[in-house]
Design an enzyme around this catalytic site. Structure first.
Site, PDB file in Angstrom:
ATOM      1  N   CYS A   5      -5.541   3.659   1.039  1.00 15.83           N
ATOM      2  CA  CYS A   5      -5.926   3.523  -0.372  1.00 15.83           C
ATOM      3  C   CYS A   5      -7.449   3.458  -0.487  1.00 15.83           C
ATOM      4  O   CYS A   5      -8.146   3.208   0.486  1.00 15.83           O
ATOM      5  CB  CYS A   5      -5.264   2.301  -0.975  1.00 15.83           C
ATOM      6  SG  CYS A   5      -5.566   0.832  -0.027  1.00 15.83           S
TER       7      CYS A   5
ATOM      8  N   LYS B 151       7.954  -3.415  -0.714  1.00 10.05           N
ATOM      9  CA  LYS B 151       6.996  -2.633  -1.502  1.00 10.05           C
ATOM     10  C   LYS B 151       5.583  -3.188  -1.304  1.00 10.05           C
ATOM     11  O   LYS B 151       5.400  -4.399  -1.203  1.00 10.05           O
ATOM     12  CB  LYS B 151       7.424  -2.816  -2.955  1.00 10.05           C
ATOM     13  CG  LYS B 151       6.774  -1.948  -3.958  1.00 10.05           C
ATOM     14  CD  LYS B 151       7.572  -2.088  -5.259  1.00 10.05           C
ATOM     15  CE  LYS B 151       6.841  -1.485  -6.430  1.00 10.05           C
ATOM     16  NZ  LYS B 151       6.244  -0.187  -6.146  1.00 10.05           N
ATOM     17  N   GLY B 152       4.603  -2.305  -1.267  1.00  9.18           N
ATOM     18  CA  GLY B 152       3.222  -2.711  -1.016  1.00  9.18           C
ATOM     19  C   GLY B 152       2.725  -3.767  -1.991  1.00  9.18           C
ATOM     20  O   GLY B 152       2.920  -3.641  -3.199  1.00  9.18           O
TER      21      GLY B 152
ATOM     22  N   ILE C 230       4.280   8.837   9.037  1.00 11.29           N
ATOM     23  CA  ILE C 230       3.141   9.058   8.158  1.00 11.29           C
ATOM     24  C   ILE C 230       3.406   8.504   6.753  1.00 11.29           C
ATOM     25  O   ILE C 230       4.550   8.358   6.337  1.00 11.29           O
ATOM     26  CB  ILE C 230       2.794  10.568   8.047  1.00 11.29           C
ATOM     27  CG1 ILE C 230       3.966  11.374   7.493  1.00 11.29           C
ATOM     28  CG2 ILE C 230       2.339  11.101   9.364  1.00 11.29           C
ATOM     29  CD1 ILE C 230       3.661  12.868   7.244  1.00 11.29           C
TER      30      ILE C 230
ATOM     31  N   LYS D 106      -0.316   1.254   9.032  1.00 10.10           N
ATOM     32  CA  LYS D 106       0.275   2.492   8.500  1.00 10.10           C
ATOM     33  C   LYS D 106      -0.793   3.543   8.267  1.00 10.10           C
ATOM     34  O   LYS D 106      -1.745   3.333   7.511  1.00 10.10           O
ATOM     35  CB  LYS D 106       1.023   2.192   7.209  1.00 10.10           C
ATOM     36  CG  LYS D 106       1.792   3.395   6.696  1.00 10.10           C
ATOM     37  CD  LYS D 106       2.825   2.974   5.701  1.00 10.10           C
ATOM     38  CE  LYS D 106       3.589   4.142   5.134  1.00 10.10           C
ATOM     39  NZ  LYS D 106       4.621   3.714   4.208  1.00 10.10           N
TER      40      LYS D 106
ATOM     41  N   GLY E 169      12.562   6.393   3.864  1.00  5.72           N
ATOM     42  CA  GLY E 169      11.965   6.250   2.538  1.00  5.72           C
ATOM     43  C   GLY E 169      12.737   6.958   1.451  1.00  5.72           C
ATOM     44  O   GLY E 169      13.719   6.445   0.901  1.00  5.72           O
TER      45      GLY E 169
HETATM   46  C1  LIG Z   1       8.101   6.158  -4.700  1.00  4.86           C
HETATM   47  C2  LIG Z   1       7.362   5.846  -3.431  1.00  4.86           C
HETATM   48  C3  LIG Z   1       6.594   4.681  -3.353  1.00  4.86           C
HETATM   49  C4  LIG Z   1       5.896   4.377  -2.176  1.00  4.86           C
HETATM   50  N1  LIG Z   1       5.169   3.224  -2.093  1.00  4.86           N
HETATM   51  C5  LIG Z   1       4.529   2.893  -0.935  1.00  4.86           C
HETATM   52  C6  LIG Z   1       3.836   1.652  -0.811  1.00  4.86           C
HETATM   53  O1  LIG Z   1       3.815   0.814  -1.735  1.00  4.86           O
HETATM   54  N2  LIG Z   1       3.182   1.399   0.352  1.00  4.86           N
HETATM   55  C7  LIG Z   1       3.213   2.283   1.416  1.00  4.86           C
HETATM   56  O2  LIG Z   1       2.618   1.991   2.465  1.00  4.86           O
HETATM   57  N3  LIG Z   1       3.884   3.450   1.335  1.00  4.86           N
HETATM   58  C8  LIG Z   1       4.538   3.774   0.190  1.00  4.86           C
HETATM   59  N4  LIG Z   1       5.245   4.955   0.114  1.00  4.86           N
HETATM   60  C9  LIG Z   1       5.298   5.855   1.276  1.00  4.86           C
HETATM   61  C10 LIG Z   1       6.598   5.688   2.075  1.00  4.86           C
HETATM   62  O3  LIG Z   1       6.728   4.375   2.585  1.00  4.86           O
HETATM   63  C11 LIG Z   1       6.685   6.715   3.217  1.00  4.86           C
HETATM   64  O4  LIG Z   1       5.596   6.525   4.094  1.00  4.86           O
HETATM   65  C12 LIG Z   1       6.678   8.158   2.733  1.00  4.86           C
HETATM   66  O5  LIG Z   1       7.432   8.293   1.534  1.00  4.86           O
HETATM   67  C13 LIG Z   1       7.227   9.149   3.755  1.00  4.86           C
HETATM   68  O6  LIG Z   1       8.554   8.842   4.118  1.00  4.86           O
HETATM   69  P1  LIG Z   1       9.849   9.553   3.442  1.00  4.86           P
HETATM   70  O7  LIG Z   1       9.631  11.026   3.536  1.00  4.86           O
HETATM   71  O8  LIG Z   1      11.016   9.048   4.240  1.00  4.86           O
HETATM   72  O9  LIG Z   1       9.887   9.087   2.028  1.00  4.86           O
HETATM   73  C14 LIG Z   1       5.953   5.272  -1.067  1.00  4.86           C
HETATM   74  C15 LIG Z   1       6.729   6.442  -1.159  1.00  4.86           C
HETATM   75  C16 LIG Z   1       7.432   6.738  -2.314  1.00  4.86           C
HETATM   76  C17 LIG Z   1       8.255   7.999  -2.362  1.00  4.86           C
END
Ligand SMILES: Cc1cc2nc3c(=O)[nH]c(=O)nc-3n(C[C@H](O)[C@H](O)[C@H](O)COP(=O)(O)O)c2cc1C
Length: 309
Positions: free
Chosen positions: A136, A51-52, A197, A171, A271
């Site tokens: 961000c 997690k970020g 993405i 990213k 994700g």
């Molecule tokens: C609940 C949630 C929290 C996320 N938190 C972060 C984060 O902390 N840092 C980050 O770079 N991306 C974050 N993302 C983005 C995901 O890593 C990913 O790039 C995005 O959800 C697209 O992939 P997916 O369709 O497989 O979920 C988050 C996504 C979700 C759904």
């Protein structure tokens, strides 16, 4: 005789890190790893991206922060996290029990914050690399996000590049006019790979109250709904850069992951699928083996960019 489990054929190299398979966890959807330990064997994953993290802990946005959408979800967690110091003392020791490479995903409000984070992480021998989230708000540059302007994106990557020799995965945000230009900028500034993405900005409205459903008004759309957009962007970026491209966006099963590899991704991140099926990553790894067997492909790398037009 064929060996069904010939794991080396799933090996990939993502800009200086060798993975035993191309399947990673996407940041923010897999906690700090421990949350999934009782559900899957973490040693089977290609890599874990946590997690970020920011320099200081952050409470994120007020609720409601998550809503389901047709074929996806909208989230406005707001990068809630425990901060890098607590991660190092409380979460990292557990992750050291595994052979799987660990990437720390970071974000900062200023270039200096990114640099400070990277210099702390640089000292951690057991961290394989960093994923630098540049989507961000950049407070010091008047609220422009780091990831939407080529020069600003290059600046932050060049700055963190000075701070570490560890592999840097950058990213990228899809909320830009031309993601290819941003990818080329961060490649030029020293990124070892790009991952794309991140979520696509969206909103939902409750027509009874006429209020936005998320307290933050807008949120990030993820899940199957964004897969075609992600695939298109991965395909475009993979043709334009020499560094490895990591595909993310709506990957729910092995078929989705394979499509990203064919589009040009060297590896993928999973994700939203983790919320639907906590075993999604493992199912995908097993599905890749089945696909290689079915088409008699000796190495997964033979699939990368194999799109026929
Ligand atoms: C609940 C949630 C929290 C996320 N938190 C972060 C984060 O902390 N840092 C980050 O770079 N991306 C974050 N993302 C983005 C995901 O890593 C990913 O790039 C995005 O959800 C697209 O992939 P997916 O369709 O497989 O979920 C988050 C996504 C979700 C759904």
């Amino acid at each position: 005789m064929t060996h069904r489990k010939h794991s080396s054929r799933l090996d990939v190299d993502i800009g200086g890190v060798r993975l035993k398979n191309p399947v990673m966890t996407a940041s923010g959807t897999f906690g700090y790893g421990k949350e999934f330990d009782e559900l899957i064997d973490l040693n089977q994953l290609g890599a874990i991206i946590v997690k970020g993290l920011s320099l200081l802990p952050s409470a994120g946005n007020p609720p409601p922060r998550i809503i389901e959408t047709p074929c996806g979800m909208l989230n406005a967690i707001g990068l809630e996290n425990i901060g890098i110091e607590t991660f190092i003392t409380e979460k990292l020791p557990f992750l050291r029990n595994f052979s799987t490479p660990i990437f720390i995903n970071i974000y900062g409000k200023t270039v200096e914050e990114y640099a400070a984070l990277v210099s702390l992480i640089d000292e951690l021998d057991d961290i394989a690399g960093l994923e630098v989230n540049i989507s961000c708000p950049n407070v010091k540059s008047g609220g422009v996000a780091f990831g939407v302007d080529c020069d600003v994106a290059a600046q932050v990557v060049a700055r963190v590049r000075k701070q570490t020799a560890k592999p840097l995965m950058v990213k990228l945000s899809p909320n830009v006019t031309d993601i290819v230009e941003i990818a080329k900028s961060v490649e030029g500034a020293g990124a070892d790979s790009v991952s794309l993405i991140n979520t696509i900005t969206g909103m939902m409205i409750d027509i009874e109250t006429r209020k936005p459903i998320l307290a933050n008004i807008t949120g990030g759309l993820s899940g199957p709904a964004i897969k075609p957009v992600a695939l298109r962007m991965v395909w475009q970026v993979a043709q334009a850069v020499k560094i490895p491209v990591i595909g993310i966006g709506g990957i729910m099963n092995a078929e989705d992951a394979i499509a990203f590899l064919i589009a040009g991704a060297t590896a993928v991140q999973v994700g939203t699928a983790n919320f639907v099926n906590p075993r999604a990553t493992i199912d995908i790894i097993e599905g890749l083996e089945v696909y290689l067997d079915k088409y008699n492909i000796s190495q997964i790398t033979d699939l990368i960019g194999a799109l026929e037009i």
